[in-house]
Design a protein around this motif. Structure first.
Motif: not given
Length: 262
Positions: A147-151, A156-160
């Motif tokens: 949740q680094a950016e709202a919306g 992919s980034r957090a789990k990849g």
């Protein structure tokens, strides 16, 4: 049968694990593998990921318990993301967290479906014929990145990130996935335990629905989603995912700070 892939200093191979011995096969694991006369002691080889998926598909919100606790709607279609090839990690691998300040890493113990035949738009009734077997999956997540950016949710980034998709150590065939028990232990302490009866969509339904318009290839892995009990891994920690009839997938995590200082 429990299928494994292994490597030594001189070869890569695959075979069936029997009482600590790998009975070596040739050809294609998913298409008429040929048994050789050779064997190798499991203790003398490195266990690799048990297959090389073209993609790892991972489900979200596929647990009755999680849906109830988080007041989520019950899905009628699989809600999923895809973990890239750089995230694959084998049993026993050490994962050094690549980004300073990445924050908490969350483990998720999951049953993994391994596809054995190319398929598309397969029916629920025929889905069993394209499932080769099952494996253990640890769907790791960098929670702060999610949740680094709202919306926008950074699935992919957090789990990849590198090593964030451990699976293995074997592919077990001939299993009935209906009532398997799945456990997660962190540094030896049990943190998660549930059965596959908690899954909203069962493996056959998952394969059928995911294959609508998306070709699945031999070796592709589908992680079925997790139940309640997920949590953070310490800055240095070992996570074990254990599933009845498959075995134990062990993953060692170490933060950048610890890696540098040591």
């Amino acid at each position: 049968m429990k299928w494994v892939r292994y490597s030594t200093k001189t070869e890569h191979g695959f075979g069936v694990l029997v009482d600590g011995i790998v009975e070596i096969y040739g050809g294609d694991m998913f298409a008429n593998p040929i048994k050789s006369q050779r064997t190798v002691d499991l203790r003398s080889v490195k266990i690799e990921v048990p297959c090389l998926p073209s993609k790892m598909i991972a489900l979200w919100n596929n647990s009755h318990s999680v849906a109830a606790v988080q007041s989520l709607d019950t899905p009628t279609e699989p809600l999923f993301f895809i973990k890239p090839a750089n995230s694959y990690a084998a049993d026993g691998d050490e994962i050094v967290l690549p980004i300073p300040g990445v924050g908490r890493i969350i483990y998720e113990a999951e049953l993994g479906i391994v596809i054995g035949k190319q398929c598309k738009d397969v029916s629920v009734e025929d889905a069993g014929s394209v499932i080769f077997g099952y494996t253990c999956v640890n769907d790791l997540t960098a929670l702060a990145l999610l949740q680094a950016e709202a919306g926008f949710t950074h699935w992919s980034r957090a789990k990849g990130l590198d090593g964030f998709g451990p699976f293995g150590p074997v592919i077990a065939t001939g299993l009935d996935p209906a009532e398997l028990t799945i456990r997660a232990r962190v540094n030896g302490r049990e943190r998660q335990v549930y059965t596959t009866s908690d899954l909203i969509l069962a493996p056959a339904s998952i394969v059928s629905l995911v294959s609508r318009g998306m070709t699945l290839y031999p070796g592709d892995v589908i992680a079925c989603g997790t139940s309640v009990g997920v949590g953070p891994v310490p800055k240095t920690g070992t996570v074990e995912i254990e599933i009845d009839g498959i075995g134990i997938l062990q993953t060692h995590l170490r933060s950048v700070d610890h890696a540098v200082s040591e």
